[in-house]
Every structure is written in C-alpha cells, then in structure tokens.
Design an enzyme around this catalytic site. Structure first.
Site, mmCIF file in Angstrom:
data_model
loop_
_atom_site.group_PDB
_atom_site.id
_atom_site.type_symbol
_atom_site.label_atom_id
_atom_site.label_comp_id
_atom_site.label_asym_id
_atom_site.label_seq_id
_atom_site.Cartn_x
_atom_site.Cartn_y
_atom_site.Cartn_z
ATOM 1 N N ASP A 300 0.878 -1.161 0.000
ATOM 2 C CA ASP A 300 0.000 0.000 0.000
ATOM 3 C C ASP A 300 0.924 1.223 0.000
ATOM 4 O O ASP A 300 2.121 1.111 0.298
ATOM 5 C CB ASP A 300 -0.944 0.004 1.199
ATOM 6 C CG ASP A 300 -2.114 0.970 0.980
ATOM 7 O OD1 ASP A 300 -2.044 1.779 0.031
ATOM 8 O OD2 ASP A 300 -3.086 0.922 1.751
HETATM 9 C C1 BGC Z 1 -4.838 3.495 0.098
HETATM 10 C C2 BGC Z 1 -4.999 2.484 -1.008
HETATM 11 C C3 BGC Z 1 -4.859 3.170 -2.340
HETATM 12 C C4 BGC Z 1 -3.512 3.862 -2.396
HETATM 13 C C5 BGC Z 1 -3.246 4.566 -3.709
HETATM 14 C C6 BGC Z 1 -3.581 4.314 -0.055
HETATM 15 O O1 BGC Z 1 -3.585 5.368 0.832
HETATM 16 O O2 BGC Z 1 -4.838 2.845 1.348
HETATM 17 O O3 BGC Z 1 -6.235 1.844 -0.901
HETATM 18 O O4 BGC Z 1 -5.015 2.251 -3.381
HETATM 19 O O5 BGC Z 1 -3.452 4.806 -1.357
HETATM 20 O O6 BGC Z 1 -4.028 5.678 -3.832
#
Ligand code: BGC
Length: 814
Positions: A300
């Site tokens: 993530d």
């Molecule tokens: C989130 C993810 C997301 C990623 C990219 C993160 O903060 O937890 O779910 O896909 O950002 O935007």
C-alpha cells in the site's frame, strides 16, 4: 473430495503430496515460452534497472514539504538523468493515476499504470490544454454491491469498470477492497463488502473476473486484516490463527483461488508482529504456497518500513516508491545483505503480469468509454443493492396517484454518491434524490428545495478551506450539520405535499474511523427532531413518511424507526443515486437487497467494541503518545496494538450465538412481494465430502420480485467451539412473476462445514450432527435438515503461519 481419517500420519502425507504438487506446478511452468522470455529479459537487466522496476516512480505532487519527503523528492533522483527522464515520461501516461512503474523499452520492459479504486476508476477528469474530459463512472459502493447478493451483477459492474480502465489507458485498478467489516465504525467499511467472509470472497471474485475480462488487472486489497483506519500505518493486530483462516483471510483465499487477481496489495498494518508487507508467512507461505497466487504483490502507498524485508517476504513491488528505497535495496545487494536472486524472482513476477497488460500489448486505448451504458449498469446495481428495512402497511411502493413530495434532509439535495479518499471517483455528475424524483415524474416541493439549497450553500461557506491537496483528500468526509426542521415547516409541507421523504446522510473515508457519537453512529438531536416533527405533521394529515438512509456504514435505527412508515437503506449508490432510489420508491424496481452486515441496536452491542481501535503500547523513548491519526507513513508511527478477542465471533456469528438482539440481522431485507420456500431436498443423507441441497422458491405475492436465499450450517462442537450457524452458500432467484417458482441448488463441501484446527493446521469437519438451514435471513430460517458425520473429515492441511506472539484471551464461552 477424498475421505481421510484425521490422523497425523495421514495429514503429514497429505501435506507432502500437496507440497510436491506445488513444486511440480512451478517447475512445469518454468518451461513455458513466456518463462523463457522473462528469464531472458531479467538476464539483460542491470541491478539498478531491476530495483528501479520494483520500486515505483514516486508521487511528485504538490504536497507540503514534510509529506513530499515521504513520497520521494524530485531532487533526490536528480543525479541520474536517464532515470529522471524516464520517470518524467511514464508519469504523463495517465494523469491522476496513483502509481507508475518504470520502463526500459530497449529491454522490452514496459511501465504499468496503477489507478484507484474500488467504486470506479479514479483519474483526473480534466487535463491542461485538453478540451476533452475523462470522467469515470461512480458505481455504487462495495457494501451496496454485496447487498445485492448477486455475483452475476457484480461481474457486470466489474466488466464495465474494467472497460474504463482499458480505454483510459491504465493497466491495473487498485481494487476491489475486501477487508472484513469487523467493526461498524471502520471508516473504510464502504469500500468493503461484508462482515461475512463467504459473501466477501464471492463478491470480490466476481468483481475481479469482471474487470479482468477486459485484459486489465486488479489489486485485491488490503492484504490483510486492515479493519480500521485509526493507526492504520502502525497498528499491530493480534489475532488467532483460527480467526485469521476462517474470517480474515477466507475472503482473500476465495478471490485468489477462484479468480487469480493479477496483483495483491499488502496492507499498512502489522499482523502478529511484522508489517504485512514484510511478512513471509503471509505473502509467501499463505498467499503463494497455500493458495497458489501467481501474480505480484505491491505495498500500500508508503506501507511498511524495511524494503529489504519486503523484498524477501515476497512483497515484490514498492509503491509509490522513493529514490531512497532504490538506494537501500541496491546497497543491501552490494553488501551481501540481500541476494540478487530475490530481486530476479520479484522482477519475474512483475514481468509475468506486465506481459498481459494493454500497455505491453500496445492496446490502442481510445480515451473514451461508453459512460451512458455504464451509468445504466450503475443505476441497476444501485437499485438492486438497496435494502428495504421497514414497510408498514405497504407504505412503499408509493401510491401511483402521489406526485407531490416533500424532501427533508440535506442529502436529499446534496446526496453522497460514495465515500472519500482513494475510493472516491471523479464522476461527471451525481443525481440527487430531488433530481431523481423530477426525472421519475414526481413534483418535489421546489420552495422547500430552495430553503435547503440556500442553507447548504451557507454552511459550505463556513467550512475551513483545505490548505492543500492532501488536506482536501483527508477531510473529504466532513458532513454539513443537518438543517433543523421546525414543527411549523413540517406542518406547512404536510398540508401541501402528499408524502414526506427524509434522508439521513453519513459519509466516511480513508484516513479516519467513524465515532460512536451523535452525528455519526447515532443520530443527532436535530435529525431525531426532524424525523419526529415530520412524522407528527404528516401522520396527522394521514400522509406517509419514508426515511432513506444515504450511508457509508451501519447507523443506529432502533430508537427512531417507529416514526417512519418505511425505511430504505440506500447506502451510497454511486452517480445514479437519485434515479435508483426513485426506481425503488416508485416500485419500478422491487427491492431485493439484503444486509451483508448486521445492524446492532447500540454500537456498544458490537463484539469488537472492547477492542476497537486498540491501544497505545508503552515504549521507552516514546515521549509523545499521540497516536498517528492514520494517513501516510510520514506520520509518527506510534506503536499501537489491537487484540481481536472476539476471535471468530464477528457480526452475526456473535449476535446469533450469544443471543444479542439486533435492530436488523445479517441477511435481512424486505420485498414488495412475498416468497414461500418448499421441497428442501438433499442429494444424500450420508455426507461423504459433498452434498447438493435444493429448495423451491415461489413468488406468492402480487408483483414480480427476486429473492436472496441463504444456506447456513450449524456444526457440532467436539473439540472446537462453533458459532450458532455460518453461511455456507447463497443464491438469488431470477425475477419471478407472481405464482412463478424456481428451484435453487447449492453444493456443500467438507471445507464448507470445516473449522480450522490450529493444533494440526487442518480444516476439519468434526464428527456429529450437522444442520443445514435455508433462510430468508440468518434469523428467518424457512427449512432445515439434519445429517450426521460418523467420523471427522478433513479438507486439507495448510502452512503453520502467523502464530500470535502471545496467548489471546478469546471469546469462546456460550
Ligand atoms: C490506500 C490504497 C490506495 C492507495 C493509492 C492508499 O492510501 O490505502 O487503498 O489504493 O493509497 O491511492
């Protein structure tokens, strides 16, 4: 399924055979022409190129300095001009996408463009110097989709969403989100499907298949046990192996084994010690060895802390990536702290996916998709996932003679299509309830609309302006205070309108959890007074009052529902919100949604309440005990932990086992027609590994409708404690005309009946009497049948993995 005695010797043999099958599969695979090609590419890549491919090209966006540091500073990479030129190039491929992988065209390595998110593609809708717009469809939130219990419909939504991914030039969409809805307050529950792992897994598998039918990828997330936003960057979840396998990993297992998503996104949190992105147990033993996952794992955004540990654990790709991380990995290889073969393995996995991407295959994307057709799909899905919770004296559908409607509640005008954060979509429009009523031939009161619109505008003006993009992103879920509705106003409208609609709105999103307070889980006094005043005024005038809940997650309903004639849970229905709600209110669509999450009477009744969101852990040298309020890793990683003491008793597994009354139970939902269940049949009374159960469902009412049928199993308690019942299968009838009947069949396997025995790491169905229950909900059981297992059966042994660091005080007693 072969019947095996549960002796340890046999189990050991089984695991040996399984392990050798896995080895054969992998070695067989390596002879394919594709693998040869991958090997060839890897052999031409320098160490630097391999690392640059595995670490994303950063997020050089307009953020405050402190935050920018986390996502990589442009100048940090400046000395390598070939690299920065390449980064500058790939980052133009799709404005607004969340992540970009590097490319080395001369070596046959193309970039992969990764874009959010679960409710539809999230990209910038406009581009400088370009008149064309790039809006995407905001589909209903995942919680609504799960409430359809219709895997074919979810496939169709995925198919449409995937077409936008393809035609706008992305390679992988960062969804579906599929964490379990452990606690009603998790801020991202809207992005997730259900409190039940079977519903979660089946929905996610259908979504993955639908999206990937376009030859673009998905990233199931957040793997795993990311059930809260508070301290999401650092919280250590302490959870039993059994609860992991049966509850928190089960949905992911179904999605991986049934749909093979191209990628998996590890979560921010830790599980039983290490960060998930640094957990070899999770990413290699469970995901690949036990389940056979073939794609790559990405972090993530900013997740974890040790890139070398991530590489080794099998977290192949680091997102969004920082030059500093590239340097750390290269240094580790040069200092013999990391074997380059680990990088070769990870690069190979990423290249295998790359070869399937539209970018690698030079797909000529058009920059446009059939948004009108997709809006129709969004509307149908939205109407099918709304749940009718109450309908006294057939208040709904609205009498066809009714035209004049009074809409109370801010969100009647300012409807919430979906949650905030990376799960938000940049759609071209959202139809409010007010507009939907107009489109449906009703006459919503225009004067009342004017009062609300002025109020909303004034309240919006009062909100502090976000200082930067990041604040805007994190604060998106601020809800305007509800306008107070006086007796007089209610009375005036009750005299001129024919029916009252009251919306109750709630929003939530990434970066924060909801609160068990007024205005969030509980209604505010102003909201309660609005319901009361409108109800008194309209009922005195012999007119009905309908409450529509425009919500991201569960709220309290028991204290106010008596004032409404009907209550419709419309969730956050996507861009076609108003049209879809009116489809249900008018009867154009007969509601067929059922709850995939329980609605407790009080938040305090939830099984996780004692342990949500956990507590700070004392550590020497940590003088500042402010928790990080979630967000990205530039925030202080104050160590926190949360112990899942409720263990396997999540949602209805708890309420039904411990006889805790709920406002609306798991699986509940009303229809404008009635159904009768008849002729429950089992293929055999002797269970030897598989059983077919069938039931006849008849529409006994006056209008056409669809029924969600749920199959639960109750298992005997021998060695392991068991919930009262667990969902083992579900289905939905086609649209049945009055008097029409359909027979639904379900296959039940040993695995469906089994519990996870930690002592042997085996799925075991213990000997004794089982009951198969067919229900219209988890409480409304229509037919049941008992059968006996003379001897225990097993359904496979898996890796010993993710053992908790210490004894957990688990809920087991009934
Ligand atoms: C989130 C993810 C997301 C990623 C990219 C993160 O903060 O937890 O779910 O896909 O950002 O935007």
């Amino acid at each position: 399924m072969k019947r095996i005695q549960s002796s340890t010797i046999l189990l050991a043999c089984f695991s040996l055979v399984f392990a050798s099958m896995m080895i054969q599969c992998t070695s067989g695979d390596s002879k394919s022409p594709q693998d040869k090609k991958i090997k060839e590419i890897v052999s031409t890549m320098t160490l630097e190129e391999k690392v640059q491919y595995l670490v994303g090209t950063g997020m050089f966006i307009n953020l405050p300095d402190s935050i920018r540091r986390q996502f990589g500073r442009r100048d940090e990479a400046e000395e390598d001009t070939a690299y920065t030129n390449m980064v500058d190039r790939v980052r133009t491929y799709l404005p607004g996408a969340a992540g970009f992988m590097a490319e080395f065209p001369e070596k046959g390595v193309t970039s992969q463009v990764l874009a959010d998110g679960p409710a539809g593609l999230r990209i910038s809708p406009t581009r400088e110097g370009d008149e064309h717009t790039y809006y995407c469809t905001a589909f209903p939130i995942a919680t609504l989709l799960a409430s359809t219990w219709d895997t074919e419909l979810v496939y169709t939504v995925g198919e449409a969403m995937g077409n936008e991914v393809l035609e706008y030039g992305a390679d992988v969409i960062l969804g579906p989100g599929m964490n379990l809805q452990r606690d009603p307050l998790c801020g991202r529950n809207f992005e997730y499907y259900s409190e039940d792992p079977l519903v979660t897994g089946k929905m996610a598998a259908s979504m993955v298949k639908g999206v990937q039918s376009n030859n673009v990828g998905t990233s199931i997330k957040h793997f795993a046990v990311n059930n809260q936003e508070t301290n999401r960057m650092s919280v250590n979840v302490i959870v039993s192996e059994r609860a992991l396998r049966e509850i928190y990993l089960r949905g992911f297992e179904i999605a991986v084994t049934e749909a093979q998503p191209w990628t998996v996104m590890s979560s921010y949190n830790k599980v039983n010690g290490p960060y998930t992105s640094e957990s070899h147990d999770l990413l290699t033993k469970i995901l690949r060895d036990d389940w056979g996952f073939e794609g790559y794992v990405m972090t993530d955004w900013g997740g974890g802390s040790d890139v070398v540990a991530q590489m080794e654990a099998g977290n192949d790709v680091i997102m969004p990536g920082r030059p500093q991380q590239i340097r750390e990995i290269i240094t580790a290889v040069k200092d013999s702290m990391l074997d380059e073969s680990v990088l070769d393995r990870n690069v190979s996995r990423a290249l295998r996916v790359m070869m399937k991407t539209p970018r690698y295959n030079k797909y000529p994307f058009s920059g446009a998709s059939d948004l009108e057709a997709h809006a129709e799909i969004a509307r149908q899905a939205a109407a099918d996932g709304m749940v009718l919770l109450k309908n006294s004296e057939s208040a709904l559908p609205m009498d066809p003679a009714i035209k004049g409607v009074a809409c109370f509640g801010n969100t009647s005008y300012d409807i919430i299509s979906g949650g905030t954060g990376s799960g938000d979509v940049n759609e071209a429009y959202t139809i409010s309830l007010f507009e939907g009523l107009g489109n449906g031939g009703y006459t919503p009161d225009a004067e009342l609309a004017e009062v609300y619109n002025q109020y909303i505008e004034a309240e919006r003006e009062k909100l502090p302006k976000p200082r930067n993009m990041f604040e805007a992103f994190m604060r998106g879920n601020v809800l305007l205070p509800e306008m107070s509705v006086s007796n007089d106003l209610a009375q005036q409208l009750a005299e001129k309108a024919e029916i009252a609609l009251i919306t109750i709105g709630r929003n939530a999103g990434e970066g924060g959890d909801r609160q068990a307070v007024e205005g969030d889980f509980y209604l505010t006094p102003v909201e309660k007074k609005m319901i009361r005043n409108v109800s008194d005024a309209f009922h005195t005038n012999n007119k009905k009052v309908i409450v529509v809940m425009n919500i991201a997650g569960v709220i309290e309903t028991a204290s106010w529902r008596e004032f409404a004639d009907a209550v419709l849970c419309a969730w956050q229905p996507g861009q076609e919100a108003g049209n879809a709600i009116v489809d249900v209110l008018s009867g154009a669509v007969n509601p067929s949604g059922k709850l995939a999450i329980s609605f407790p009477m009080l938040y305090e009744d939830s099984p996780s309440v004692k342990n949500f969101p956990g507590q700070a852990v004392e550590m020497e040298g940590m003088e500042d005990d402010r928790p990080d309020q979630s967000g990205f890793s530039f925030m202080r990683r104050r160590p926190w932990e949360v112990v899942y003491e409720e263990d396997i008793y999540v949602g209805y597994r708890y309420y039904n086992t411990f006889d805790v009354p709920v406002a609306y139970e798991f699986g509940y939902g009303l229809s404008y027609t009635t159904f009768a269940y008849d002729n429950l049949e089992l293929s055999s009374t002797d269970f030897t590994g598989e059983l077919t159960v069938s039931i006849e469902v008849a529409n006994t009412g006056d209008v056409a409708g669809r029924e969600v049928v749920q199959v639960y199993a109750s298992a005997p308690e021998v060695k392991l404690n068991k919930p009262e019942e667990e969902l083992v299968a579900f289905g939905k009838t086609r649209l049945l005309e009055p008097g029409e009947t359909e027979t639904l069949s379900f296959i039940i396997t040993t695995r469906d009946l089994a519990s996870f025995d930690e002592a042997t790491s085996t799925w075991t169905a213990e000997a004794g009497t089982y009951t198969i229950k067919i229900g219209a909900s988890s409480k409304e059981i229509k037919a049941s049948y008992d059968f006996t297992l003379e001897e225990a059966l097993t359904a496979g042994m898996v890796s010993k993995a993710l053992v908790p660091e210490r004894e957990i005080n688990r809920l087991t007693e009934k």
